[in-house]
Design a protein around this motif. Structure first.
Motif, PDB file in Angstrom:
ATOM      1  N   ALA A   1      34.150 -10.507  18.085  1.00  0.00           N
ATOM      2  CA  ALA A   1      35.404 -10.263  17.356  1.00  0.00           C
ATOM      3  C   ALA A   1      35.944 -11.550  16.750  1.00  0.00           C
ATOM      4  O   ALA A   1      36.557 -11.541  15.688  1.00  0.00           O
ATOM      5  CB  ALA A   1      36.441  -9.650  18.295  1.00  0.00           C
TER       6      ALA A   1
ATOM      7  N   PHE B   1      33.132  -8.898  22.637  1.00  0.00           N
ATOM      8  CA  PHE B   1      33.319  -7.678  23.444  1.00  0.00           C
ATOM      9  C   PHE B   1      31.959  -7.027  23.512  1.00  0.00           C
ATOM     10  O   PHE B   1      31.551  -6.356  22.562  1.00  0.00           O
ATOM     11  CB  PHE B   1      34.311  -6.734  22.773  1.00  0.00           C
ATOM     12  CG  PHE B   1      35.705  -7.280  22.661  1.00  0.00           C
ATOM     13  CD1 PHE B   1      36.518  -7.413  23.781  1.00  0.00           C
ATOM     14  CD2 PHE B   1      36.211  -7.663  21.420  1.00  0.00           C
ATOM     15  CE1 PHE B   1      37.798  -7.902  23.666  1.00  0.00           C
ATOM     16  CE2 PHE B   1      37.492  -8.153  21.311  1.00  0.00           C
ATOM     17  CZ  PHE B   1      38.293  -8.284  22.435  1.00  0.00           C
TER      18      PHE B   1
ATOM     19  N   PRO C   1      41.636  -8.751   6.447  1.00  0.00           N
ATOM     20  CA  PRO C   1      41.648  -7.288   6.466  1.00  0.00           C
ATOM     21  C   PRO C   1      41.645  -6.738   7.896  1.00  0.00           C
ATOM     22  O   PRO C   1      41.398  -7.475   8.844  1.00  0.00           O
ATOM     23  CB  PRO C   1      40.365  -6.903   5.731  1.00  0.00           C
ATOM     24  CG  PRO C   1      39.538  -8.130   5.649  1.00  0.00           C
ATOM     25  CD  PRO C   1      40.428  -9.307   5.841  1.00  0.00           C
ATOM     26  N   ASN C   2      41.917  -5.455   8.031  1.00  0.00           N
ATOM     27  CA  ASN C   2      41.910  -4.812   9.353  1.00  0.00           C
ATOM     28  C   ASN C   2      40.589  -5.036  10.062  1.00  0.00           C
ATOM     29  O   ASN C   2      39.530  -4.922   9.451  1.00  0.00           O
ATOM     30  CB  ASN C   2      42.131  -3.303   9.197  1.00  0.00           C
ATOM     31  CG  ASN C   2      43.599  -2.975   9.322  1.00  0.00           C
ATOM     32  OD1 ASN C   2      44.322  -3.651  10.048  1.00  0.00           O
ATOM     33  ND2 ASN C   2      44.046  -1.955   8.595  1.00  0.00           N
ATOM     34  N   GLY C   3      40.673  -5.364  11.332  1.00  0.00           N
ATOM     35  CA  GLY C   3      39.454  -5.563  12.109  1.00  0.00           C
ATOM     36  C   GLY C   3      38.849  -6.940  11.942  1.00  0.00           C
ATOM     37  O   GLY C   3      37.767  -7.218  12.460  1.00  0.00           O
ATOM     38  N   ALA C   4      39.543  -7.850  11.237  1.00  0.00           N
ATOM     39  CA  ALA C   4      38.996  -9.184  10.980  1.00  0.00           C
ATOM     40  C   ALA C   4      38.955 -10.041  12.246  1.00  0.00           C
ATOM     41  O   ALA C   4      38.186 -10.995  12.332  1.00  0.00           O
ATOM     42  CB  ALA C   4      39.824  -9.881   9.913  1.00  0.00           C
ATOM     43  N   GLY C   5      39.801  -9.713  13.234  1.00  0.00           N
ATOM     44  CA  GLY C   5      39.836 -10.501  14.464  1.00  0.00           C
ATOM     45  C   GLY C   5      41.139 -11.270  14.637  1.00  0.00           C
ATOM     46  O   GLY C   5      41.239 -12.139  15.503  1.00  0.00           O
ATOM     47  N   LYS C   6      42.159 -10.931  13.862  1.00  0.00           N
ATOM     48  CA  LYS C   6      43.439 -11.641  13.941  1.00  0.00           C
ATOM     49  C   LYS C   6      44.102 -11.445  15.301  1.00  0.00           C
ATOM     50  O   LYS C   6      44.498 -12.401  15.954  1.00  0.00           O
ATOM     51  CB  LYS C   6      44.398 -11.146  12.840  1.00  0.00           C
ATOM     52  CG  LYS C   6      43.853 -11.248  11.430  1.00  0.00           C
ATOM     53  CD  LYS C   6      44.845 -10.757  10.393  1.00  0.00           C
ATOM     54  CE  LYS C   6      45.237  -9.294  10.521  1.00  0.00           C
ATOM     55  NZ  LYS C   6      44.155  -8.347  10.202  1.00  0.00           N
ATOM     56  N   SER C   7      44.231 -10.187  15.708  1.00  0.00           N
ATOM     57  CA  SER C   7      44.904  -9.918  16.986  1.00  0.00           C
ATOM     58  C   SER C   7      44.127 -10.516  18.148  1.00  0.00           C
ATOM     59  O   SER C   7      44.719 -10.982  19.119  1.00  0.00           O
ATOM     60  CB  SER C   7      45.073  -8.415  17.191  1.00  0.00           C
ATOM     61  OG  SER C   7      46.039  -7.916  16.302  1.00  0.00           O
ATOM     62  N   THR C   8      42.817 -10.490  18.051  1.00  0.00           N
ATOM     63  CA  THR C   8      42.008 -11.075  19.124  1.00  0.00           C
ATOM     64  C   THR C   8      42.246 -12.584  19.180  1.00  0.00           C
ATOM     65  O   THR C   8      42.414 -13.148  20.275  1.00  0.00           O
ATOM     66  CB  THR C   8      40.521 -10.755  18.906  1.00  0.00           C
ATOM     67  OG1 THR C   8      40.385  -9.345  18.730  1.00  0.00           O
ATOM     68  CG2 THR C   8      39.695 -11.191  20.097  1.00  0.00           C
TER      69      THR C   8
ATOM     70  N   LEU D   1      29.804  -7.020  20.320  1.00  0.00           N
ATOM     71  CA  LEU D   1      30.636  -7.258  19.133  1.00  0.00           C
ATOM     72  C   LEU D   1      31.337  -8.616  19.236  1.00  0.00           C
ATOM     73  O   LEU D   1      32.083  -8.855  20.173  1.00  0.00           O
ATOM     74  CB  LEU D   1      31.690  -6.153  19.019  1.00  0.00           C
ATOM     75  CG  LEU D   1      32.652  -6.332  17.857  1.00  0.00           C
ATOM     76  CD1 LEU D   1      32.091  -5.681  16.600  1.00  0.00           C
ATOM     77  CD2 LEU D   1      34.012  -5.772  18.188  1.00  0.00           C
TER      78      LEU D   1
HETATM   79  P1  ADP Z   1      42.740  -7.374  13.475  1.00  0.00           P
HETATM   80  O1  ADP Z   1      43.903  -7.711  14.309  1.00  0.00           O
HETATM   81  O2  ADP Z   1      42.373  -8.454  12.505  1.00  0.00           O
HETATM   82  O3  ADP Z   1      42.902  -6.068  12.767  1.00  0.00           O
HETATM   83  P2  ADP Z   1      41.310  -7.213  15.977  1.00  0.00           P
HETATM   84  O4  ADP Z   1      41.347  -8.605  16.499  1.00  0.00           O
HETATM   85  O5  ADP Z   1      42.269  -6.253  16.543  1.00  0.00           O
HETATM   86  O6  ADP Z   1      41.441  -7.240  14.391  1.00  0.00           O
HETATM   87  O7  ADP Z   1      39.859  -6.625  16.150  1.00  0.00           O
HETATM   88  C1  ADP Z   1      38.681  -7.342  15.789  1.00  0.00           C
HETATM   89  C2  ADP Z   1      37.477  -6.535  16.196  1.00  0.00           C
HETATM   90  O8  ADP Z   1      37.347  -6.535  17.612  1.00  0.00           O
HETATM   91  C3  ADP Z   1      37.526  -5.080  15.751  1.00  0.00           C
HETATM   92  O9  ADP Z   1      36.223  -4.690  15.381  1.00  0.00           O
HETATM   93  C4  ADP Z   1      37.974  -4.361  17.007  1.00  0.00           C
HETATM   94  O10 ADP Z   1      37.475  -3.055  17.030  1.00  0.00           O
HETATM   95  C5  ADP Z   1      37.342  -5.207  18.106  1.00  0.00           C
HETATM   96  N1  ADP Z   1      38.114  -5.209  19.339  1.00  0.00           N
HETATM   97  C6  ADP Z   1      39.393  -5.630  19.481  1.00  0.00           C
HETATM   98  N2  ADP Z   1      39.804  -5.524  20.757  1.00  0.00           N
HETATM   99  C7  ADP Z   1      38.749  -5.019  21.442  1.00  0.00           C
HETATM  100  C8  ADP Z   1      38.534  -4.685  22.820  1.00  0.00           C
HETATM  101  N3  ADP Z   1      39.492  -4.858  23.747  1.00  0.00           N
HETATM  102  N4  ADP Z   1      37.322  -4.185  23.165  1.00  0.00           N
HETATM  103  C9  ADP Z   1      36.351  -4.007  22.231  1.00  0.00           C
HETATM  104  N5  ADP Z   1      36.492  -4.308  20.938  1.00  0.00           N
HETATM  105  C10 ADP Z   1      37.670  -4.809  20.525  1.00  0.00           C
END
Ligand code: ADP
Ligand code: MG
Length: 590
Positions: free
Chosen positions: A356, A351, A375-382, A354
């Protein structure tokens, strides 16, 4: 128009009143009734477009104008009969709506309503400035409609015709809402993401609804031209476009009847205000528009859903239609695939600056529950979004059953056999559990808008509902089948999401933090459900922050930190891994 028997009586009573009006009512009321019928048809399209699908349009009056001017010009200048001009008008409207839709429907937020205002105004001025359409004076001497040799000249005769068409439109739209494409349209509210996860092509469906609403407006315009027998641009102005929207909002989107209620209330109110306001204020002017404006603000503050829900509350509740047993829907051929079911190959998502997900590689094997933790922010959801198609990859690939699915749209990935749930539950509050799960089976049916509107889909619909009921039972939610999703506890809502994902007959189930926000007991129920699914042979990717929850139910774990793979192995190994402990503790300490 479906449901319990009292609705049938109410409907028969309504029709009886309609039939009686032209026979007994004074001419003034017949005229008013004609206009209410015409407006209802337009408002009905807006109930679907704005109320159900969430797309605001101020421009419907322009489509009414296209219907009216097409027939006015073709009948007066070229001598066409009105039945042919209706067909031509519908074709012209569809073409214009498709073109406008292609340009404007991609817009998000308030840009779409603004765009509808823009083309609403443009078309109005176009009508007024084309010489062959008579400029601002318009076209006169439009012939009356005729059925055979019977001319629909008298307003009383037209009344029945107008309302027959309005009722047909109500029937078709009610059928449509209660069908495979109807569920897809309802799912569009609040964005495409949810609908597309079940195979709906969101942009296409939005266009279909837009054209449907435009066609209804065109029919109303065609009727209007032959009722008035002359047309000029005034009734197709942006003012009228706002009024149509007002009718749909006042009536309410909960039911197609909201369109009739809204059209009736606004028409009567306008009449009353036009009669009494000048007397009260001692001068003439369009004071009713000011009152309308104030009313709209009050309504949006106090009753977002319009007045229909108030009326519906007074009516007896009809019992939900039971789900009869029906033969199963076609199932996917879950043939064994040599090698891993899903391969994430050097997947990367950046992004801006960054990163992710940083060149992540891992496999999911058939039949396992794989936990993706970190941990939170690790990139799981991405990572989850890269697999489900919600986000395109920056580089790398995702391979499912040996074929690349990297960066494909979500509805294509759903078609390959991947079902998903959402970290933040995506349910339509007023829609029943059964309808949600039936939406999950979208890809297993074929019914389109036309078949649905004409109610030719009943066999497939019975099979879809039976399938949904089976998945609801599989997930232990049978007691809640007919409840609205919004009335359930979060834990149950998450399980509705799982049932919905299962209804698409997936080979792989993706779950994003299904345990987040759940209480202890709810977590245990969820774990039991997932174990049961695994025993039935389902492959599951479980993205989870909660370490304790995943330890008990996963076969293997992949641990992420700062977008990279930190470790991979059996839960017991991972639990002992010092780097993993540090990442989690570090995350907490921060
Ligand atoms: P998790 O699910 O492990 O908590 P995410 O995958 O949600 O982590 O996020 C990973 C990183 O990518 C975080 O630093 C988050 O802030 C960043 N991030 C996630 N989605 C976006 C986006 N749409 N635009 C910019 N940064 C993003
Ligand atoms: Mg997340």
């Amino acid at each position: 128009m479906s449901g319990g028997s009292w609705t049938r009586y109410a409907f028969v009573a309504f029709v009886a009143v309609l039939v009686a009006v032209p026979a007994v009512a004074p001419a003034f009321w017949v005229t008013l009734g004609n206009y209410i019928g015409l407006y209802s048809i337009v408002a009905l399209g807006l109930v679907l477009l704005t109320g159900v699908a969430g797309q605001t349009s101020f421009g419907q009056a322009a489509f009414v104008g296209i219907g009216a001017y097409t027939t006015a010009w073709l009948t007066t200048s070229l001598g066409y009969t009105p039945w042919i001009t209706l067909a031509i008008g519908l074709a012209v409207t569809a073409a214009v709506a498709l073109a406008l839709g292609a340009i404007t429907l991609r817009m998000k937020g308030h840009y779409l309503p603004l765009a509808t205002i823009a083309w609403g105004i443009s078309l109005y001025f176009l009508f007024g400035n084309l010489d062959f359409l008579g400029g601002h004076t318009g076209l006169t001497s439009i012939p009356p409609l005729a059925i055979g040799s019977f001319e629909l000249k008298a307003e009383r005769a037209l009344f029945l015709f107008v309302w027959a068409i309005a009722l047909a439109a109500l029937w078709a739209t009610a059928n449509l809402l209660d069908s495979r494409p109807g569920r897809a349209i309802r799912a569009l509210r609040g964005g495409f993401e949810m609908a597309e996860a079940f195979g709906v092509d969101g942009a296409r469906m939005k266009t279909v609804v837009f054209v449907y609403a435009a066609l209804l407006a065109c029919v109303s315009g065609w009727l209007y031209a032959h009722l008035q027998r002359f047309v000029n641009p005034t009734p197709f102005s942006i003012n009228m476009g706002i009024e149509y929207l007002f009718m749909a909002v006042v009536g309410g989107a909960g039911s197609v009847w909201g369109a009739v209620v809204g059209a009736t209330l606004i028409t009567l109110l306008k009449q009353v205000l036009q009669d009494i306001l000048p007397g009260l204020l001692g001068r003439s002017g369009n004071f009713e528009m000011i009152v309308f404006g104030v009313l709209l603000v009050v309504l949006l503050q106090r009753a977002r859903e319009g007045v229909w829900p108030w009326i519906a509350r007074l009516l007896p509740r009809s019992a939900p239609r039971p789900v009869p047993d029906a033969p199963p829907l076609k199932a996917r051929h879950h043939a064994e695939h040599p090698g891993p079911l899903l391969e994430v190959r050097a997947a990367r998502k950046a992004f801006g600056g960054l990163v992710a997900v940083n060149d992540l590689t891992f496999d999911i094997r058939a039949g396992e529950i794989l936990g993706l933790i970190g941990p939170n922010g690790a990139g799981k959801s991405t990572t989850f979004a890269l697999i489900s198609g919600a986000l395109p990859l920056t580089t790398g690939d995702v391979v499912f059953r040996g074929r690349s699915i990297g960066s494909r749209p979500p509805y294509e990935i759903a078609r390959r056999g991947i079902g998903r749930t959402f970290q933040h539950v995506k349910l339509i509050p007023g829609m029943s559990v059964l309808d949600h799960v039936a939406l999950g089976a979208y890809l297993r049916g074929t019914t389109g808008v036309a078949r649905a509107a004409l109610k030719l889909d009943r066999q497939e619909e019975a099979r879809t509902r039976a399938e949904a009921a089976r998945q609801i039972a599989r997930c232990g939610l049978t007691a809640h089948t007919f409840e609205s999703a919004g009335s359930l506890a979060l834990g149950q809502q998450r399980i509705v999401e799982i049932a919905r994902a299962l209804a698409c007959d997936p080979t792989l189930l993706l779950l994003d933090e299904p345990a987040a926000g759940l209480r202890y007991l709810e977590k245990q129920q969820l774990a039991a459900l997932l174990r049961g699914l695994k025993a039935e042979g389902m492959t599951i990717l479980l993205v989870e922050h909660d370490m304790d929850f995943v330890m008990g139910i996963t076969d293997r774990l992949v641990v992420m930190d700062f977008g990279e793979k930190l470790a991979e192995g059996l839960p017991a190994e991972i639990q002992r891994n010092p780097r993993v402990r540090e990442a989690y503790l570090g995350g907490v300490a921060e």
